[in-house]
Design a protein around this motif. Sequence first.
Motif, PDB file in Angstrom:
ATOM      1  N   LEU A 109     -46.009   5.172 127.264  1.00 36.26           N
ATOM      2  CA  LEU A 109     -46.215   6.586 126.963  1.00 36.26           C
ATOM      3  C   LEU A 109     -46.160   7.454 128.223  1.00 36.26           C
ATOM      4  O   LEU A 109     -46.729   8.548 128.247  1.00 36.26           O
ATOM      5  N   ASP A 110     -45.470   6.978 129.264  1.00 35.15           N
ATOM      6  CA  ASP A 110     -45.471   7.742 130.512  1.00 35.15           C
ATOM      7  C   ASP A 110     -44.654   9.038 130.408  1.00 35.15           C
ATOM      8  O   ASP A 110     -44.691   9.881 131.309  1.00 35.15           O
ATOM      9  N   HIS A 111     -43.923   9.226 129.281  1.00 30.94           N
ATOM     10  CA  HIS A 111     -43.194  10.468 129.061  1.00 30.94           C
ATOM     11  C   HIS A 111     -44.059  11.514 128.345  1.00 30.94           C
ATOM     12  O   HIS A 111     -43.621  12.644 128.142  1.00 30.94           O
ATOM     13  N   VAL A 112     -45.294  11.127 127.978  1.00 28.44           N
ATOM     14  CA  VAL A 112     -46.217  12.025 127.301  1.00 28.44           C
ATOM     15  C   VAL A 112     -47.265  12.487 128.315  1.00 28.44           C
ATOM     16  O   VAL A 112     -47.796  11.663 129.066  1.00 28.44           O
ATOM     17  N   PRO A 113     -47.588  13.778 128.394  1.00 28.55           N
ATOM     18  CA  PRO A 113     -48.610  14.238 129.347  1.00 28.55           C
ATOM     19  C   PRO A 113     -49.903  13.455 129.192  1.00 28.55           C
ATOM     20  O   PRO A 113     -50.316  13.142 128.065  1.00 28.55           O
ATOM     21  N   PRO A 114     -50.561  13.084 130.312  1.00 27.54           N
ATOM     22  CA  PRO A 114     -51.715  12.180 130.247  1.00 27.54           C
ATOM     23  C   PRO A 114     -52.871  12.701 129.399  1.00 27.54           C
ATOM     24  O   PRO A 114     -53.518  11.921 128.690  1.00 27.54           O
ATOM     25  N   LEU A 115     -53.137  14.004 129.445  1.00 28.31           N
ATOM     26  CA  LEU A 115     -54.236  14.531 128.645  1.00 28.31           C
ATOM     27  C   LEU A 115     -53.927  14.434 127.152  1.00 28.31           C
ATOM     28  O   LEU A 115     -54.827  14.227 126.334  1.00 28.31           O
ATOM     29  N   GLU A 116     -52.661  14.549 126.805  1.00 22.66           N
ATOM     30  CA  GLU A 116     -52.259  14.403 125.412  1.00 22.66           C
ATOM     31  C   GLU A 116     -52.415  12.950 124.957  1.00 22.66           C
ATOM     32  O   GLU A 116     -52.860  12.681 123.835  1.00 22.66           O
ATOM     33  N   VAL A 117     -52.039  12.002 125.822  1.00 20.55           N
ATOM     34  CA  VAL A 117     -52.238  10.582 125.502  1.00 20.55           C
ATOM     35  C   VAL A 117     -53.721  10.297 125.301  1.00 20.55           C
ATOM     36  O   VAL A 117     -54.121   9.623 124.337  1.00 20.55           O
ATOM     37  N   PHE A 118     -54.537  10.822 126.205  1.00 14.18           N
ATOM     38  CA  PHE A 118     -55.985  10.624 126.093  1.00 14.18           C
ATOM     39  C   PHE A 118     -56.525  11.202 124.783  1.00 14.18           C
ATOM     40  O   PHE A 118     -57.354  10.590 124.117  1.00 14.18           O
ATOM     41  N   ALA A 119     -56.065  12.409 124.416  1.00 11.10           N
ATOM     42  CA  ALA A 119     -56.541  13.049 123.192  1.00 11.10           C
ATOM     43  C   ALA A 119     -56.184  12.213 121.969  1.00 11.10           C
ATOM     44  O   ALA A 119     -57.003  12.038 121.054  1.00 11.10           O
TER      45      ALA A 119
ATOM     46  N   LEU B 113     -49.664  26.072 120.105  1.00 10.49           N
ATOM     47  CA  LEU B 113     -49.876  27.182 121.032  1.00 10.49           C
ATOM     48  C   LEU B 113     -49.207  26.963 122.383  1.00 10.49           C
ATOM     49  O   LEU B 113     -49.317  27.803 123.279  1.00 10.49           O
ATOM     50  N   GLY B 114     -48.551  25.811 122.530  1.00 11.45           N
ATOM     51  CA  GLY B 114     -47.823  25.543 123.766  1.00 11.45           C
ATOM     52  C   GLY B 114     -48.694  25.216 124.955  1.00 11.45           C
ATOM     53  O   GLY B 114     -48.278  25.410 126.102  1.00 11.45           O
ATOM     54  N   TRP B 115     -49.919  24.746 124.711  1.00 10.86           N
ATOM     55  CA  TRP B 115     -50.805  24.388 125.828  1.00 10.86           C
ATOM     56  C   TRP B 115     -50.188  23.252 126.648  1.00 10.86           C
ATOM     57  O   TRP B 115     -49.527  22.355 126.101  1.00 10.86           O
ATOM     58  N   THR B 116     -50.439  23.273 127.953  1.00  7.93           N
ATOM     59  CA  THR B 116     -50.033  22.170 128.829  1.00  7.93           C
ATOM     60  C   THR B 116     -51.217  21.779 129.705  1.00  7.93           C
ATOM     61  O   THR B 116     -52.088  22.599 129.984  1.00  7.93           O
ATOM     62  N   ASP B 117     -51.223  20.520 130.139  1.00 13.97           N
ATOM     63  CA  ASP B 117     -52.299  20.080 131.025  1.00 13.97           C
ATOM     64  C   ASP B 117     -51.920  20.372 132.468  1.00 13.97           C
ATOM     65  O   ASP B 117     -50.952  21.098 132.741  1.00 13.97           O
ATOM     66  N   PHE B 118     -52.684  19.814 133.420  1.00 10.49           N
ATOM     67  CA  PHE B 118     -52.490  20.138 134.835  1.00 10.49           C
ATOM     68  C   PHE B 118     -51.135  19.686 135.372  1.00 10.49           C
ATOM     69  O   PHE B 118     -50.700  20.137 136.436  1.00 10.49           O
ATOM     70  N   THR B 119     -50.442  18.784 134.639  1.00 16.22           N
ATOM     71  CA  THR B 119     -49.120  18.348 135.098  1.00 16.22           C
ATOM     72  C   THR B 119     -48.048  19.388 134.783  1.00 16.22           C
ATOM     73  O   THR B 119     -46.965  19.360 135.370  1.00 16.22           O
ATOM     74  N   GLY B 120     -48.352  20.301 133.844  1.00 12.12           N
ATOM     75  CA  GLY B 120     -47.387  21.332 133.481  1.00 12.12           C
ATOM     76  C   GLY B 120     -46.237  20.838 132.624  1.00 12.12           C
ATOM     77  O   GLY B 120     -45.311  21.598 132.305  1.00 12.12           O
ATOM     78  N   ARG B 121     -46.268  19.562 132.223  1.00 13.50           N
ATOM     79  CA  ARG B 121     -45.176  19.009 131.420  1.00 13.50           C
ATOM     80  C   ARG B 121     -45.311  19.446 129.961  1.00 13.50           C
ATOM     81  O   ARG B 121     -46.412  19.511 129.432  1.00 13.50           O
ATOM     82  N   PRO B 122     -44.208  19.757 129.292  1.00 12.05           N
ATOM     83  CA  PRO B 122     -44.285  20.139 127.882  1.00 12.05           C
ATOM     84  C   PRO B 122     -44.756  18.960 127.032  1.00 12.05           C
ATOM     85  O   PRO B 122     -44.386  17.807 127.270  1.00 12.05           O
ATOM     86  N   GLY B 123     -45.596  19.252 126.056  1.00 15.40           N
ATOM     87  CA  GLY B 123     -46.142  18.184 125.216  1.00 15.40           C
ATOM     88  C   GLY B 123     -45.754  18.362 123.761  1.00 15.40           C
ATOM     89  O   GLY B 123     -44.651  18.800 123.446  1.00 15.40           O
ATOM     90  N   GLY B 124     -46.686  18.023 122.892  1.00 13.53           N
ATOM     91  CA  GLY B 124     -46.413  18.097 121.463  1.00 13.53           C
ATOM     92  C   GLY B 124     -45.384  17.084 121.013  1.00 13.53           C
ATOM     93  O   GLY B 124     -44.540  17.384 120.166  1.00 13.53           O
ATOM     94  N   VAL B 125     -45.446  15.878 121.577  1.00  6.30           N
ATOM     95  CA  VAL B 125     -44.406  14.875 121.288  1.00  6.30           C
ATOM     96  C   VAL B 125     -44.652  14.133 119.975  1.00  6.30           C
ATOM     97  O   VAL B 125     -43.739  13.512 119.442  1.00  6.30           O
ATOM     98  N   PHE B 126     -45.884  14.196 119.462  1.00  6.12           N
ATOM     99  CA  PHE B 126     -46.181  13.485 118.212  1.00  6.12           C
ATOM    100  C   PHE B 126     -45.308  14.047 117.092  1.00  6.12           C
ATOM    101  O   PHE B 126     -45.245  15.254 116.880  1.00  6.12           O
ATOM    102  N   GLY B 127     -44.629  13.148 116.386  1.00  2.04           N
ATOM    103  CA  GLY B 127     -43.763  13.555 115.289  1.00  2.04           C
ATOM    104  C   GLY B 127     -42.319  13.753 115.691  1.00  2.04           C
ATOM    105  O   GLY B 127     -41.447  13.893 114.821  1.00  2.04           O
TER     106      GLY B 127
END
Length: 306
Positions: free
Chosen positions: A28-38, A198-212
């Motif tokens: 899951l290294d292509h997914v922002p870490p905070l999103e993986v944690f969530a 809402l387009g939130w991003t974590d401290f890495t600034g990488r785009p998320g919302g990859v689920f689905g």
Amino acid sequence: MNEPIKGLLAVLAANLLWGLFPLYWRLLDHVPPLEVFAHRTFWSLFIFAGVLALQGRLGQLRDVFADRATRWRIIGAALAISGNWFFFIYAVQIGKVMEASIGYYIFPLMAVTLGFALFRERLTPLQWLAVAFAACAVVILTLGLGVTPWLSLALAAFFAIYGAFKRGVTAGPILSVTAEVAVVGPLSLIWLLGVHFLGWTDFTGRPGGVFGQDWATSLILISGGLVTAVPLMMFSYAARRVSYSTIGVLQYVNPTIQFVVAVWAFGQVVTQAHMIALPMIWFGLILYTASSIHKDRKARRIAAVH
């Protein structure tokens, strides 16, 4: 097969799975870490709540939060284990698995120090020597690598703090862990909704919302709850059947496998600083383990006499 053997196999299996965790989270290294944690937290809550529901104990969660002192311990433990989970995922994503493994080696010695500072637990001379070796190893890593091994220290500190908060929590392991993820689970869901809508991003600034977006990534994210729950349930099963000293010794299987994975699977380099510091940590752990086993046997002899 008798119960102690089943417990021994269970704790070995749990530590084997924990040791192989970097291979899973690397998917899951292509997914922002905070999103993986969530996702890990949310789906863990789903799994643990399901287990309690099947056992007919879901209503006992209210009892855990009813006592004020226990409630604050659970909240503190939830925040501490969340920090540990997040920094481990982050360490894997930025290629610092070796530093993560060192953190889990340092953890027992940091826990001993925390026990002395917070709970006035008496340390044996061997335990003090073990702590000294670990402290010297951290200094060597800092000087040799040119940077403080903050990921190692963060992982060890959060896990040690987690153990400190767990003291005094009388609820069983599955019930207490479910209560902990129940504290952070709603926050994780809010973050995931913000990421997706809402387009939130974590401290890495990488785009998320990859689920689905693709079935493979989505399935891995969902399975993160199962991957988290299974070794914890194995460990709780073993804790009732194997002596504490045995569990303590076998805990080192986890960081050892992580270290091997870091070198052989991810190609991380063992520097001269590592080659000096790691044997010092291992020697400290040997001293700590020997002292713990001696104290455990002595306590058992005294208990048998009385």
